[in-house]
Design a protein around this motif. Structure first.
Motif, PDB file in Angstrom:
ATOM      1  N   ARG A  11       0.800  -1.228   0.000  1.00 58.83           N
ATOM      2  CA  ARG A  11       0.000   0.000   0.000  1.00 58.83           C
ATOM      3  C   ARG A  11       0.835   1.282   0.000  1.00 58.83           C
ATOM      4  O   ARG A  11       0.521   2.232  -0.733  1.00 58.83           O
ATOM      5  CB  ARG A  11      -0.955  -0.004   1.192  1.00 58.83           C
ATOM      6  CG  ARG A  11      -1.954   1.164   1.156  1.00 58.83           C
ATOM      7  CD  ARG A  11      -2.800   1.213   2.405  1.00 58.83           C
ATOM      8  NE  ARG A  11      -3.598   0.012   2.565  1.00 58.83           N
ATOM      9  CZ  ARG A  11      -3.507  -0.825   3.595  1.00 58.83           C
ATOM     10  NH1 ARG A  11      -2.616  -0.609   4.544  1.00 58.83           N
ATOM     11  NH2 ARG A  11      -4.280  -1.883   3.671  1.00 58.83           N
ATOM     12  N   PRO A  12       1.908   1.374   0.793  1.00 60.70           N
ATOM     13  CA  PRO A  12       2.678   2.636   0.775  1.00 60.70           C
ATOM     14  C   PRO A  12       3.324   2.950  -0.563  1.00 60.70           C
ATOM     15  O   PRO A  12       3.749   4.079  -0.783  1.00 60.70           O
ATOM     16  CB  PRO A  12       3.746   2.401   1.860  1.00 60.70           C
ATOM     17  CG  PRO A  12       3.209   1.313   2.719  1.00 60.70           C
ATOM     18  CD  PRO A  12       2.415   0.437   1.799  1.00 60.70           C
ATOM     19  N   TYR A  13       3.402   1.973  -1.435  1.00 62.11           N
ATOM     20  CA  TYR A  13       4.073   2.163  -2.725  1.00 62.11           C
ATOM     21  C   TYR A  13       3.077   2.019  -3.871  1.00 62.11           C
ATOM     22  O   TYR A  13       3.377   1.461  -4.927  1.00 62.11           O
ATOM     23  CB  TYR A  13       5.227   1.157  -2.863  1.00 62.11           C
ATOM     24  CG  TYR A  13       6.101   1.132  -1.631  1.00 62.11           C
ATOM     25  CD1 TYR A  13       6.929   2.206  -1.319  1.00 62.11           C
ATOM     26  CD2 TYR A  13       6.051   0.056  -0.748  1.00 62.11           C
ATOM     27  CE1 TYR A  13       7.703   2.196  -0.172  1.00 62.11           C
ATOM     28  CE2 TYR A  13       6.822   0.039   0.406  1.00 62.11           C
ATOM     29  CZ  TYR A  13       7.650   1.112   0.691  1.00 62.11           C
ATOM     30  OH  TYR A  13       8.413   1.111   1.834  1.00 62.11           O
ATOM     31  N   ARG A  14       1.873   2.557  -3.644  1.00 59.52           N
ATOM     32  CA  ARG A  14       0.800   2.441  -4.655  1.00 59.52           C
ATOM     33  C   ARG A  14       1.185   3.107  -5.972  1.00 59.52           C
ATOM     34  O   ARG A  14       0.855   2.610  -7.044  1.00 59.52           O
ATOM     35  CB  ARG A  14      -0.494   3.055  -4.116  1.00 59.52           C
ATOM     36  CG  ARG A  14      -1.116   2.286  -2.967  1.00 59.52           C
ATOM     37  CD  ARG A  14      -2.487   2.856  -2.616  1.00 59.52           C
ATOM     38  NE  ARG A  14      -2.398   4.236  -2.159  1.00 59.52           N
ATOM     39  CZ  ARG A  14      -2.236   4.599  -0.895  1.00 59.52           C
ATOM     40  NH1 ARG A  14      -2.115   3.678   0.034  1.00 59.52           N
ATOM     41  NH2 ARG A  14      -2.187   5.867  -0.544  1.00 59.52           N
ATOM     42  N   VAL A  15       1.860   4.246  -5.890  1.00 54.34           N
ATOM     43  CA  VAL A  15       2.231   4.966  -7.118  1.00 54.34           C
ATOM     44  C   VAL A  15       3.163   4.098  -7.970  1.00 54.34           C
ATOM     45  O   VAL A  15       2.963   3.948  -9.183  1.00 54.34           O
ATOM     46  CB  VAL A  15       2.899   6.310  -6.781  1.00 54.34           C
ATOM     47  CG1 VAL A  15       3.416   6.977  -8.064  1.00 54.34           C
ATOM     48  CG2 VAL A  15       1.907   7.238  -6.077  1.00 54.34           C
ATOM     49  N   THR A  16       4.175   3.522  -7.337  1.00 55.80           N
ATOM     50  CA  THR A  16       5.096   2.632  -8.068  1.00 55.80           C
ATOM     51  C   THR A  16       4.346   1.449  -8.649  1.00 55.80           C
ATOM     52  O   THR A  16       4.586   1.034  -9.793  1.00 55.80           O
ATOM     53  CB  THR A  16       6.203   2.131  -7.128  1.00 55.80           C
ATOM     54  OG1 THR A  16       6.905   3.256  -6.586  1.00 55.80           O
ATOM     55  CG2 THR A  16       7.181   1.235  -7.861  1.00 55.80           C
ATOM     56  N   LEU A  17       3.400   0.902  -7.872  1.00 54.05           N
ATOM     57  CA  LEU A  17       2.622  -0.247  -8.336  1.00 54.05           C
ATOM     58  C   LEU A  17       1.778   0.120  -9.549  1.00 54.05           C
ATOM     59  O   LEU A  17       1.721  -0.632 -10.531  1.00 54.05           O
ATOM     60  CB  LEU A  17       1.728  -0.748  -7.194  1.00 54.05           C
ATOM     61  CG  LEU A  17       0.875  -1.984  -7.476  1.00 54.05           C
ATOM     62  CD1 LEU A  17       1.762  -3.177  -7.820  1.00 54.05           C
ATOM     63  CD2 LEU A  17      -0.005  -2.310  -6.276  1.00 54.05           C
ATOM     64  N   LEU A  68      10.213  -2.515  -6.536  1.00 51.85           N
ATOM     65  CA  LEU A  68       9.096  -2.676  -5.607  1.00 51.85           C
ATOM     66  C   LEU A  68       9.252  -3.949  -4.782  1.00 51.85           C
ATOM     67  O   LEU A  68       9.030  -3.949  -3.558  1.00 51.85           O
ATOM     68  CB  LEU A  68       7.783  -2.710  -6.386  1.00 51.85           C
ATOM     69  CG  LEU A  68       6.499  -2.934  -5.571  1.00 51.85           C
ATOM     70  CD1 LEU A  68       6.275  -1.774  -4.616  1.00 51.85           C
ATOM     71  CD2 LEU A  68       5.305  -3.108  -6.497  1.00 51.85           C
ATOM     72  N   GLY A  69       9.648  -5.047  -5.435  1.00 50.44           N
ATOM     73  CA  GLY A  69       9.842  -6.304  -4.715  1.00 50.44           C
ATOM     74  C   GLY A  69      10.906  -6.192  -3.642  1.00 50.44           C
ATOM     75  O   GLY A  69      10.711  -6.641  -2.501  1.00 50.44           O
ATOM     76  N   GLU A  70      12.042  -5.587  -3.980  1.00 51.72           N
ATOM     77  CA  GLU A  70      13.110  -5.433  -3.001  1.00 51.72           C
ATOM     78  C   GLU A  70      12.664  -4.564  -1.825  1.00 51.72           C
ATOM     79  O   GLU A  70      12.967  -4.850  -0.663  1.00 51.72           O
ATOM     80  CB  GLU A  70      14.346  -4.808  -3.666  1.00 51.72           C
ATOM     81  CG  GLU A  70      15.014  -5.689  -4.705  1.00 51.72           C
ATOM     82  CD  GLU A  70      15.833  -6.811  -4.075  1.00 51.72           C
ATOM     83  OE1 GLU A  70      15.920  -6.872  -2.835  1.00 51.72           O
ATOM     84  OE2 GLU A  70      16.387  -7.635  -4.831  1.00 51.72           O
TER      85      GLU A  70
END
Length: 611
Positions: A44-50, A114-116
């Motif tokens: 969730r904190p990285y929604r933009v990257t996702l 994102l995975g890392e």
């Protein structure tokens, strides 16, 4: 006999210590892909990257699905004299290839990053959760298994977030988009293709369930192997001293072979599933394309349409094959996610209160009020049975008694590593279970019987007592603990690396570092659990002087057998079978000719002779 024991020890799949025993078939049913939803709080904190990664993924899938349309137009419009039109088609195809390359690179960068990031956050969250768990938790799970979950299981999740998930989504888009475009190209041939789908889904569902079960068993055996290896290596001197190497190797080999056996069965099942699916898909497509070729001969469809249909059929078949491959990885990651979530959601038996009372300005008053306690591993034996006592601020109290009488348990409860079954433990009048553990533990300095030395320098091991302490304060604490001279004799002085668990130091040296750590902490309550047991006579006298000076103005609780330490206490509490059977000064207790006098004659005889 050893072989029989080893076989017995590894006969069954190790049960997850955080859960009740699994019923028949429960493992297989519980390992569904829905477990991956537990990763959302970390994503969730990285929604933009996702979102950006999904856009790049959608772009590459769309371009891949567009190329067959260009192929059809080239084939159907290829005529002599139409070179300009053909050139424009190939120029457009080159542009699409450039977009495809850029989109694929962007997708790889965003998804891998994102995975890392997510796996790093998961590892930090699990470690933060585990480091605060009480000893009761680690009675049910080996630390090696926790480390296996933090390393092996997070590696599986990394492969999913950083690769498998995006590849799976891309192939889903290719599959759904390809089916739609197949239908647009030729409804008749697409209908024949769809007849193959049930035959493909059946082995995926049937064998996929088996793969999930074997994946979980494989991970369980890996964790068991890591736990056993960690325990053996941490006790390697004892293993070697008792010539237990061969038996330890046999146990490790047996567990590791069971892990390989589960992995081999999983790989074989997955390979069989892949072979069946690929054969069914491609044999069905060959039959459909044979019918398409007859339609071209009959003039019912153009060569370009058939070529377009063939390419989309290959795309769909490739997507199905890729999804079959990836499904096993997703299932393994689902199992790994569940195992990590079990750690993150594990309930601590010794929790902080929801609304803790503010910590007072501690003076060091300690109260035990009718405390009863049983260790969970020994529920039928009372470690403390109705223990009550009060210690005034600044008072030095010694706890003596036979081994297993409950002396060290008092210190364990005072640190709130455990909670009493009944009764109350208070510090400066405030019940410990009403305060945050971090708050009242700042008021306590512990010197354990088995000192813990970290794989760091001697200076940092002492500074562990108060991380903000200066080098001068660290060295002053070492001098007070009679540790300065031997530390300066090390090759690097205070900055010498002392090895894992202090293997480069003697028992007495490790204990003096632990005492220096407690001196540096400068807490109002000092807890000494056999703090001088590993010291020679000369060092003990030096340390005893330091402890005497440190104890002035502090509440000191001493678990000791050494006569010199016990005699100087303001009061002595004598424990037997979890109860206080006598209390008083050294002279008064000796005069009573009870348990203390007997212990003094037996245990302290060497100390009296040495004086």
């Amino acid at each position: 006999m050893a072989d029989t024991d080893t076989q017995t020890a590894v006969r069954d799949t190790p049960r997850d210590p955080l859960k009740a025993p699994a019923k028949d078939g429960e493992r297989g049913r519980s390992r569904d892909l829905g477990a991956l939803r537990a990763l959302w709080p970390f994503l969730r904190p990285y929604r933009v990257t996702l979102v950006l990664a999904l856009l790049a993924l959608s772009l590459t899938a769309t371009i891949s699905l567009t190329l067959p349309l260009a192929v059809r137009r080239v084939i159907d419009n290829f005529e002599v004299g139409q070179q300009q039109l053909v050139d424009s088609y190939f120029a457009a195809a080159l542009g699409l290839a450039a977009l495809l390359a850029a989109g694929t690179a962007a997708r790889y960068y965003l998804v891998t990053r994102l995975g890392e990031r997510v796996v790093t956050d998961i590892r930090k969250a699990v470690m933060a959760r585990m480091i605060g768990m009480s000893p009761a938790f680690f009675e049910r799970i080996m630390t090696g298994e926790v480390l296996s979950r933090v390393t092996t299981d997070t590696t599986l999740i990394l492969s999913v977030i950083g690769s498998s998930a995006s590849v799976a989504l891309r192939n889903l888009l290719m599959l759904s988009g390809g089916l739609v475009l197949l239908l647009v190209t030729s409804a008749k041939l697409t209908g024949l293709v769809l007849l193959i789908v049930p035959a493909v889904i059946l082995p995926i569902v049937t064998l996929g369930r088996r793969v999930r079960t074997l994946s979980r068993q494989n991970q369980d055996w890996i964790a068991a192997s890591s736990g056993g290896a960690s325990e053996t290596l941490l006790s390697v001197q004892t293993v070697q001293a008792f010539t237990h190497e061969a038996r330890s190797r046999d146990r490790f080999d047996a567990v590791t072979e069971r892990s390989f056996g589960a992995a081999k069965a999983r790989i074989a099942t997955r390979a069989l599933m892949t072979a069946i699916v690929i054969f069914l898909v491609f044999s069905g497509l060959v039959g459909v394309l044979w019918i398409g070729a007859r339609d071209v001969s009959a003039g019912q469809m153009s060569v370009g349409e058939l070529a377009q249909f063939v390419i989309y059929a290959v795309i769909v078949a490739g997507a199905v094959g890729a999804l079959t491959e990836i499904s096993a990885e997703l299932q393994r990651a689902a199992g790994a996610t569940e195992r990590l979530v079990e750690l993150l959601q594990a309930r601590d038996a010794i929790p902080d209160p929801a609304t803790p009372l503010p910590a007072p300005a501690f003076r060091g008053a300690i109260s035990f009020d009718d405390v009863h306690f049983h260790y969970p591993s020994r529920p039928d034996t009372a470690a403390l049975d109705g223990v009550s006592f009060d210690i005034r601020p600044g008072e030095t109290v010694a706890l003596v008694g036979p081994s297993g009488a409950g002396k060290s348990t008092v210190i364990q409860l005072l640190l709130r590593f455990w909670d009493p079954a009944s009764g109350e433990v208070r510090l400066d009048g405030v019940p410990l279970d009403r305060m945050a553990r971090q708050d009242f533990r700042h008021a306590l300095a512990l010197v354990p019987q088995d000192p813990v030395i970290f794989a760091d320098t001697a200076r940092e091991n002492i500074r562990f007592g108060r991380p903000e302490a200066t080098d001068a304060e660290v060295e002053a604490a070492a001098r007070a603990a009679a540790a300065h001279d031997f530390l300066m004799a090390l090759p690097g002085g205070y900055d010498s690396y002392v090895g894992e668990r202090g293997v480069m130091l003697s028992g007495g040296q490790k204990q003096r570092i632990a005492i220096a750590r407690a001196i540096l902490r400068d807490a109002p309550v000092l807890l000494l659990d056999e703090a001088t047991s590993a010291l020679d006579a000369e060092s003990e006298q030096a340390v005893q002087r330091a402890v005497d000076a440190l104890a002035r103005g502090r509440t000191t609780l001493i678990v000791a057998h050494r006569l010199a330490t016990v005699k100087k206490a303001d009061r002595i509490l004598v424990f037997e079978d979890g109860r206080i059977v006598a209390s008083g000064s050294h002279d008064a207790l000796v005069a009573q000719n009870g348990l203390y006098a007997r212990l003094a004659r037996l245990q302290f005889a060497g100390g009296m002779a040495a004086e």
